[in-house]
Motif scaffolding. Structure first.
Motif, mmCIF file in Angstrom:
data_model
loop_
_atom_site.group_PDB
_atom_site.id
_atom_site.type_symbol
_atom_site.label_atom_id
_atom_site.label_comp_id
_atom_site.label_asym_id
_atom_site.label_seq_id
_atom_site.Cartn_x
_atom_site.Cartn_y
_atom_site.Cartn_z
ATOM 1 N N ARG A 45 25.623 -21.713 -64.427
ATOM 2 C CA ARG A 45 26.386 -22.363 -64.098
ATOM 3 C C ARG A 45 26.830 -22.018 -62.620
ATOM 4 O O ARG A 45 27.519 -23.286 -62.193
ATOM 5 C CB ARG A 45 27.767 -21.825 -65.327
ATOM 6 C CG ARG A 45 27.402 -21.620 -66.576
ATOM 7 C CD ARG A 45 28.715 -21.275 -67.332
ATOM 8 N NE ARG A 45 28.278 -21.932 -68.753
ATOM 9 C CZ ARG A 45 27.196 -20.817 -69.449
ATOM 10 N NH1 ARG A 45 27.173 -19.429 -68.636
ATOM 11 N NH2 ARG A 45 26.631 -21.543 -70.488
ATOM 12 N N ILE A 46 27.597 -20.578 -62.111
ATOM 13 C CA ILE A 46 27.395 -21.050 -61.012
ATOM 14 C C ILE A 46 27.109 -21.761 -59.586
ATOM 15 O O ILE A 46 26.995 -22.301 -59.096
ATOM 16 C CB ILE A 46 28.256 -19.957 -60.728
ATOM 17 C CG1 ILE A 46 29.331 -19.299 -61.779
ATOM 18 C CG2 ILE A 46 29.097 -19.307 -59.154
ATOM 19 C CD1 ILE A 46 30.342 -17.677 -61.539
ATOM 20 N N ASP A 79 15.441 -16.822 -60.200
ATOM 21 C CA ASP A 79 16.041 -16.761 -60.882
ATOM 22 C C ASP A 79 15.000 -17.211 -62.410
ATOM 23 O O ASP A 79 13.882 -17.707 -62.396
ATOM 24 C CB ASP A 79 17.006 -18.368 -61.450
ATOM 25 C CG ASP A 79 17.700 -18.228 -63.141
ATOM 26 O OD1 ASP A 79 17.214 -17.169 -63.766
ATOM 27 O OD2 ASP A 79 18.784 -18.234 -62.907
ATOM 28 N N HIS A 118 23.668 -6.309 -64.589
ATOM 29 C CA HIS A 118 23.059 -6.222 -65.794
ATOM 30 C C HIS A 118 21.420 -4.706 -64.908
ATOM 31 O O HIS A 118 21.530 -4.511 -64.546
ATOM 32 C CB HIS A 118 22.714 -6.413 -66.755
ATOM 33 C CG HIS A 118 21.076 -7.831 -65.793
ATOM 34 N ND1 HIS A 118 19.630 -7.466 -65.725
ATOM 35 C CD2 HIS A 118 21.398 -9.118 -65.592
ATOM 36 C CE1 HIS A 118 19.042 -8.654 -65.225
ATOM 37 N NE2 HIS A 118 20.292 -9.624 -65.222
ATOM 38 N N THR A 144 29.211 -13.372 -54.765
ATOM 39 C CA THR A 144 30.967 -12.916 -56.112
ATOM 40 C C THR A 144 30.898 -12.700 -57.103
ATOM 41 O O THR A 144 31.107 -12.702 -57.907
ATOM 42 C CB THR A 144 31.311 -14.512 -55.837
ATOM 43 O OG1 THR A 144 30.486 -15.419 -55.299
ATOM 44 C CG2 THR A 144 32.484 -15.009 -54.085
ATOM 45 N N ASP A 189 34.188 -11.417 -53.213
ATOM 46 C CA ASP A 189 35.200 -10.468 -53.455
ATOM 47 C C ASP A 189 34.910 -9.816 -55.074
ATOM 48 O O ASP A 189 36.286 -9.147 -54.972
ATOM 49 C CB ASP A 189 36.704 -12.265 -54.164
ATOM 50 C CG ASP A 189 35.705 -12.301 -55.573
ATOM 51 O OD1 ASP A 189 34.456 -12.577 -56.017
ATOM 52 O OD2 ASP A 189 36.469 -13.346 -56.148
ATOM 53 N N HIS A 235 39.283 -9.679 -55.670
ATOM 54 C CA HIS A 235 38.630 -10.325 -56.526
ATOM 55 C C HIS A 235 39.561 -10.787 -57.564
ATOM 56 O O HIS A 235 40.377 -10.575 -57.853
ATOM 57 C CB HIS A 235 37.430 -9.343 -58.013
ATOM 58 C CG HIS A 235 37.268 -9.930 -58.617
ATOM 59 N ND1 HIS A 235 36.336 -8.688 -59.788
ATOM 60 C CD2 HIS A 235 36.931 -11.438 -58.945
ATOM 61 C CE1 HIS A 235 36.000 -9.727 -60.229
ATOM 62 N NE2 HIS A 235 35.715 -10.837 -59.831
ATOM 63 N N SER A 256 38.106 -14.897 -56.729
ATOM 64 C CA SER A 256 37.551 -16.193 -56.490
ATOM 65 C C SER A 256 37.678 -16.829 -57.658
ATOM 66 O O SER A 256 38.021 -18.524 -58.234
ATOM 67 C CB SER A 256 36.274 -16.114 -55.795
ATOM 68 O OG SER A 256 35.668 -15.919 -56.861
ATOM 69 N N GLY A 257 37.164 -16.136 -58.787
ATOM 70 C CA GLY A 257 37.654 -16.612 -60.420
ATOM 71 C C GLY A 257 39.040 -16.198 -61.305
ATOM 72 O O GLY A 257 39.250 -17.046 -62.092
ATOM 73 N N ALA A 289 21.461 -14.251 -70.410
ATOM 74 C CA ALA A 289 21.460 -14.525 -69.327
ATOM 75 C C ALA A 289 21.712 -12.725 -68.118
ATOM 76 O O ALA A 289 21.263 -12.410 -66.949
ATOM 77 C CB ALA A 289 22.671 -14.803 -68.293
HETATM 78 P P1 NAI Z 1 25.596 -18.019 -66.087
HETATM 79 O O1 NAI Z 1 24.782 -16.954 -67.763
HETATM 80 O O2 NAI Z 1 25.897 -19.674 -66.178
HETATM 81 O O3 NAI Z 1 24.385 -17.670 -65.398
HETATM 82 C C1 NAI Z 1 23.476 -16.831 -64.954
HETATM 83 C C2 NAI Z 1 22.427 -16.936 -64.351
HETATM 84 O O4 NAI Z 1 21.631 -15.827 -63.553
HETATM 85 C C3 NAI Z 1 21.033 -17.007 -65.518
HETATM 86 O O5 NAI Z 1 20.828 -17.972 -64.677
HETATM 87 C C4 NAI Z 1 20.340 -16.285 -65.023
HETATM 88 O O6 NAI Z 1 18.884 -16.751 -65.760
HETATM 89 C C5 NAI Z 1 20.467 -15.626 -64.285
HETATM 90 N N1 NAI Z 1 19.726 -13.802 -64.098
HETATM 91 C C6 NAI Z 1 20.016 -13.429 -64.451
HETATM 92 N N2 NAI Z 1 18.540 -12.176 -64.146
HETATM 93 C C7 NAI Z 1 18.633 -12.683 -62.866
HETATM 94 C C8 NAI Z 1 18.505 -11.573 -62.357
HETATM 95 N N3 NAI Z 1 17.321 -10.410 -62.208
HETATM 96 N N4 NAI Z 1 17.308 -12.701 -61.076
HETATM 97 C C9 NAI Z 1 17.514 -13.747 -61.271
HETATM 98 N N5 NAI Z 1 18.600 -14.386 -62.024
HETATM 99 C C10 NAI Z 1 19.198 -14.162 -63.175
HETATM 100 O O7 NAI Z 1 26.577 -17.471 -65.122
HETATM 101 P P2 NAI Z 1 28.187 -17.455 -64.415
HETATM 102 O O8 NAI Z 1 28.608 -18.345 -65.416
HETATM 103 O O9 NAI Z 1 26.938 -18.798 -63.378
HETATM 104 O O10 NAI Z 1 28.179 -16.698 -63.889
HETATM 105 C C11 NAI Z 1 27.313 -15.741 -62.750
HETATM 106 C C12 NAI Z 1 27.999 -13.931 -62.882
HETATM 107 O O11 NAI Z 1 29.382 -14.568 -61.777
HETATM 108 C C13 NAI Z 1 28.440 -13.278 -64.249
HETATM 109 O O12 NAI Z 1 28.138 -12.693 -64.997
HETATM 110 C C14 NAI Z 1 30.037 -13.333 -62.968
HETATM 111 O O13 NAI Z 1 28.968 -11.644 -63.009
HETATM 112 C C15 NAI Z 1 30.412 -13.877 -62.177
HETATM 113 N N6 NAI Z 1 31.573 -14.377 -61.955
HETATM 114 C C16 NAI Z 1 32.222 -14.249 -60.726
HETATM 115 C C17 NAI Z 1 33.446 -14.633 -60.650
HETATM 116 C C18 NAI Z 1 34.776 -13.830 -59.942
HETATM 117 O O14 NAI Z 1 35.776 -13.806 -59.706
HETATM 118 N N7 NAI Z 1 34.198 -13.417 -58.126
HETATM 119 C C19 NAI Z 1 34.485 -15.250 -61.795
HETATM 120 C C20 NAI Z 1 32.944 -15.559 -62.900
HETATM 121 C C21 NAI Z 1 32.454 -14.521 -63.051
#
Ligand code: NAI
Length: 374
Positions: free
Chosen positions: A185-186, A206, A243, A267, A293, A322, A324-325, A367
């Motif tokens: 998503r991001i 990815d 993870h 981020t 962040d 931290h 940004s979100g 994910a």
């Molecule tokens: P999402 O679940 O929509 O997308 C995550 C993507 O990462 C998936 O396409 C997945 O296949 C991919 N992925 C997982 N392991 C991988 C790897 N080893 N190599 C390459 N790609 C890999 O999650 P979304 O919403 O995009 O958020 C991602 C992360 O951003 C969250 O888990 C969180 O840690 C972080 N985040 C940070 C925030 C902030 O305030 N700084 C706020 C929201 C999220």
């Protein structure tokens, strides 16, 4: 039933700004809602009432913290990634009543998800709630690094005016290769927002390939090998969850494969990047800049090397706490989402499948790493 919420203290800011919902003062807006249902919400002193159903506190570290004291009989735990209550396997084993963990936000790595699977504790987050907020911050961080913004602003505050000292390390984003690790998503929203900057190429790494139409819409190309990917990028942005497969992913070895002088924005989660290796790469000029962040421990210690790390020209640091979100817009969305998850739970209603990270005894998302579903 006890609900335990670990939030951060907002102090005066939260008293003055009720939209700071993620704070102990404003309690995700859950207080008014629970009271309207005839429940009572109290602060951290359980002795003050027998009717307490929710404990709210910011105290989260060590055996005497409210977190560790109250987790032993809580049924629902609400946390945010901004002030993470670290729910380890050891704590999960003590939390005999725990059935549901709600992350008010996105990113549940502060919970030992494998232990949650083993103990049939469900983990839900408010998927999508702050993804635009983060994507905007990523684009801002890329620009501020590439354009050498922070040292330029600091110079102005100091009263100096030396254009050459700034311009010698300022570039355009146009014509650069930008890549995202993680195109969920991001990551995808970052690519969408970068499209009008006329970058030379937008790349992604990815294990889950984008649908062809989605890739075409942002003109992105997938690179399957990580070292090959980083070696092609001028700018790398990290947008995957933390993870087992991503902890320390950006380490000294991988950094050697970066283009000399690349910019890195993270981020996603601090622990995806090796703290000392990143600081060293910045110091040596292997990286021109590091921004983001997220920190490996939050709040970050005062002497955390990322607070002050600089490139050889004295710039290249775009680190912030931290947040940004957790813009006010994002807080409204994740507070509502957390409330909805709790309401569904209290009423025995089905949860929105996209919010379920760990269901009963199994991961419900792909994910958080490539693994065989249990
Ligand atoms: P999402 O679940 O929509 O997308 C995550 C993507 O990462 C998936 O396409 C997945 O296949 C991919 N992925 C997982 N392991 C991988 C790897 N080893 N190599 C390459 N790609 C890999 O999650 P979304 O919403 O995009 O958020 C991602 C992360 O951003 C969250 O888990 C969180 O840690 C972080 N985040 C940070 C925030 C902030 O305030 N700084 C706020 C929201 C999220």
């Amino acid at each position: 039933m006890k609900v335990l919420a670990i939030l951060y203290d907002g102090g005066k800011a939260a008293e003055e700004e009720p939209r700071l919902l993620g704070t102990t003062e404003n309690k995700l807006g859950i207080k008014d809602w629970l009271e309207s249902l005839g429940h009572e919400l109290v602060a951290v002193h359980p002795a003050s009432t027998q009717r307490a159903i929710i404990q709210v506190s910011s105290s989260k570290e060590g055996p005497d913290s409210d977190f560790q004291k109250h987790i032993v009989d809580a049924e629902v735990l609400i946390t945010t990634p901004f002030h993470p209550g670290y729910l380890t396997r050891e704590l999960i084993e003590k939390a005999k009543n725990l059935k549901l963990c709600i992350t008010a936000g996105v990113g549940s790595d502060h919970i030992d998800l494998n232990a949650a699977v083993d103990h049939r504790i469900q983990v839900l987050e408010v998927s999508g709630s702050n993804v635009v907020s983060v994507a905007e911050h990523v684009v801002m961080s890329i620009l501020l690094l590439v354009r050498n913004f922070v040292p330029a602003h600091e110079m102005i505050e100091r009263g100096d005016w030396e254009v050459a000292r700034i311009a010698r390390n300022a570039f355009d984003l146009e014509g650069k290769v930008v890549g995202t690790i993680g195109a969920g998503r991001i990551g995808y929203r970052v690519l969408q927002r970068l499209l009008p900057f006329d970058c030379k190429e937008l790349l992604y790494y990815d294990y889950a390939p984008l649908p062809p139409a989605a890739a075409e819409a942002v003109k992105t190309r997938r690179v399957e090998d990580l070292k090959d990917f980083v070696s092609q990028c001028d700018v790398i942005t990290v947008n995957c969850p933390l993870h087992e497969g991503t902890r320390g992913l950006v380490n000294a070895d991988l950094l050697k494969h970066f283009k000399k002088g690349a910019w890195l924005v993270n981020t996603a989660r601090g622990a995806i990047c090796d703290k000392d290796a990143v600081a060293e790469a910045l110091k040596s000029g292997q990286l021109s800049g590091y921004a983001g962040d997220v920190w490996d421990v939050q709040p970050a210690p005062k002497d955390h090397v990322w607070r002050t790390a600089k490139n050889p020209l004295g710039g290249g640091n775009g680190m912030v706490p931290h947040y940004s979100g957790t813009t006010l817009d994002a807080q409204a969305r994740y507070a509502n989402g957390a409330k909805q998850i709790l309401e569904n739970y209290l009423n025995g209603k089905a949860q929105d499948p996209q919010n379920i990270i760990v269901g009963l005894g199994r991961y419900e998302t792909t994910a958080y790493g490539q693994r065989d579903k249990k």
